[in-house]
Enzyme design. Structure first.
Site, PDB file in Angstrom:
ATOM      1  N   GLU A  88      -4.396   1.968  -6.827  1.00 15.72           N
ATOM      2  CA  GLU A  88      -4.812   3.066  -5.964  1.00 15.72           C
ATOM      3  C   GLU A  88      -3.902   4.269  -6.219  1.00 15.72           C
ATOM      4  O   GLU A  88      -2.794   4.329  -5.663  1.00 15.72           O
ATOM      5  CB  GLU A  88      -4.705   2.660  -4.495  1.00 15.72           C
ATOM      6  CG  GLU A  88      -5.453   1.392  -4.143  1.00 15.72           C
ATOM      7  CD  GLU A  88      -5.744   1.301  -2.658  1.00 15.72           C
ATOM      8  OE1 GLU A  88      -6.909   1.089  -2.313  1.00 15.72           O
ATOM      9  OE2 GLU A  88      -4.819   1.466  -1.847  1.00 15.72           O
ATOM     10  N   HIS A 142       0.850  -1.191   0.000  1.00 17.61           N
ATOM     11  CA  HIS A 142       0.000   0.000   0.000  1.00 17.61           C
ATOM     12  C   HIS A 142       0.888   1.245   0.000  1.00 17.61           C
ATOM     13  O   HIS A 142       1.961   1.250   0.618  1.00 17.61           O
ATOM     14  CB  HIS A 142      -0.913  -0.007   1.233  1.00 17.61           C
ATOM     15  CG  HIS A 142      -1.966   1.067   1.161  1.00 17.61           C
ATOM     16  ND1 HIS A 142      -1.688   2.376   1.466  1.00 17.61           N
ATOM     17  CD2 HIS A 142      -3.269   1.026   0.795  1.00 17.61           C
ATOM     18  CE1 HIS A 142      -2.795   3.104   1.285  1.00 17.61           C
ATOM     19  NE2 HIS A 142      -3.768   2.295   0.880  1.00 17.61           N
TER      20      HIS A 142
HETATM   21  O1  LIG Z   1      -6.248   3.306   0.729  1.00 18.28           O
HETATM   22  C1  LIG Z   1      -7.380   2.943   0.510  1.00 18.28           C
HETATM   23  C2  LIG Z   1      -7.759   1.529   0.650  1.00 18.28           C
HETATM   24  O2  LIG Z   1      -6.637   0.772   0.919  1.00 18.28           O
HETATM   25  C3  LIG Z   1      -8.441   3.896   0.132  1.00 18.28           C
HETATM   26  O3  LIG Z   1      -8.779   4.705   1.210  1.00 18.28           O
HETATM   27  P1  LIG Z   1      -9.997   5.725   1.055  1.00 18.28           P
HETATM   28  O4  LIG Z   1     -11.136   4.926   0.434  1.00 18.28           O
HETATM   29  O5  LIG Z   1     -10.315   6.179   2.418  1.00 18.28           O
HETATM   30  O6  LIG Z   1      -9.532   6.811   0.134  1.00 18.28           O
END
Ligand SMILES: O=C(CO)COP(=O)(O)O
Length: 249
Positions: free
Chosen positions: A169, A97
């Protein structure tokens, strides 16, 4: 086709809050068809065991860990290993992440070692990739994430790749300071990801400021097999709504 809908709680929830959420989920799903949706929840390490225990009565929901070390055991103070999180009930391990890459020195090298360890123990790696804002502004999103994925999955056999989940992400879209991405901004990176990896891995997920208003549109982007959600899913009500939206896709 399976639509993945998962949440990581990041560094949130006491044991009582965690088990309440899990108990509520088990009750809400009891006797209900999931409509092709595969739910998963990734609590902090302290709550994996308790959440897994509650969800033993609803085993369609997979439980995960937010991180695990590449070694099985040893002198690694503060870390937990894949066998340990598996022992606690995790079946998925989140790896790489952006918060871990930024704040905890996670590199492509450690990410790759953790993916390998996760596969070695029969768990599902959830590999997270994403580009920072300046790379996106320069039009380099697709190339950046393909490089991250390529380094993380280098050398794996096809049957191992087939178990991997990838969450795209964008760093600029994550969290309370993030800006929700538009579907137009995500089309090109997802097309690149899908073309390179879509048929080889278990699924491609999107994460970053997913909410009840944009979830359906995000699930409609070609190549997207699911959503990986933070804030919107931390209240059970939000997570249940996301499951319904995904089932209606
Ligand atoms: O990092 C995330 C999931 O791992 C996303 O976080 P948010 O949905 O709060 O932006």
């Amino acid at each position: 086709m399976t639509v993945w809908v998962g949440t990581s709680w990041k560094m949130n929830k006491t044991l009582a809050e965690a088990t309440d959420w899990a108990q509520g989920l088990a009750e809400a799903l009891a006797g209900r068809e999931l409509g092709g949706v595969q739910p998963f929840v990734i609590p902090p390490a302290t709550a994996i065991g308790a959440v897994a225990q509650v969800l033993a009565e609803e085993p369609r929901v997979l439980v995960g860990a937010q991180n695990a070390h590449w070694e099985d055991a040893g002198a690694w103070t503060g870390e937990v290993s894949v066998p340990q999180v598996a022992d606690a009930g995790a079946r998925i391990v989140e790896i790489g992440h952006s918060e871990r890459r930024e704040h905890f020195a996670e590199t492509d090298e450690t990410v790759r070692a953790k993916v390998a360890a996760t596969l070695r123990h029969g768990l599902v790696p959830l590999l997270c990739v994403g580009e920072p804002a300046h790379v996106q502004a320069a039009g380099g999103s697709g190339a950046h994430i393909l490089e991250q994925v390529g380094r993380a999955l280098e050398g794996l056999a096809e049957d191992q790749l087939a178990r991997v989940l990838i969450a795209y992400e964008p760093v600029w879209a994550i969290g309370e300071h993030g800006r929700p991405a538009t579907t137009a901004e995500l089309a090109e990176p997802f097309a690149a990801l899908a073309a390179a990896w879509g048929s080889r891995v278990q699924g491609l997920l999107y994460g970053g400021s997913v909410n009840l208003d944009n979830a359906a549109d995000l699930l409609g982007i070609p190549g997207v097999d699911g959503l990986f959600v933070g804030r919107t899913a931390w209240q059970l009500e939000g997570y249940l709504r996301l499951l319904e939206i995904a089932a209606g896709r």
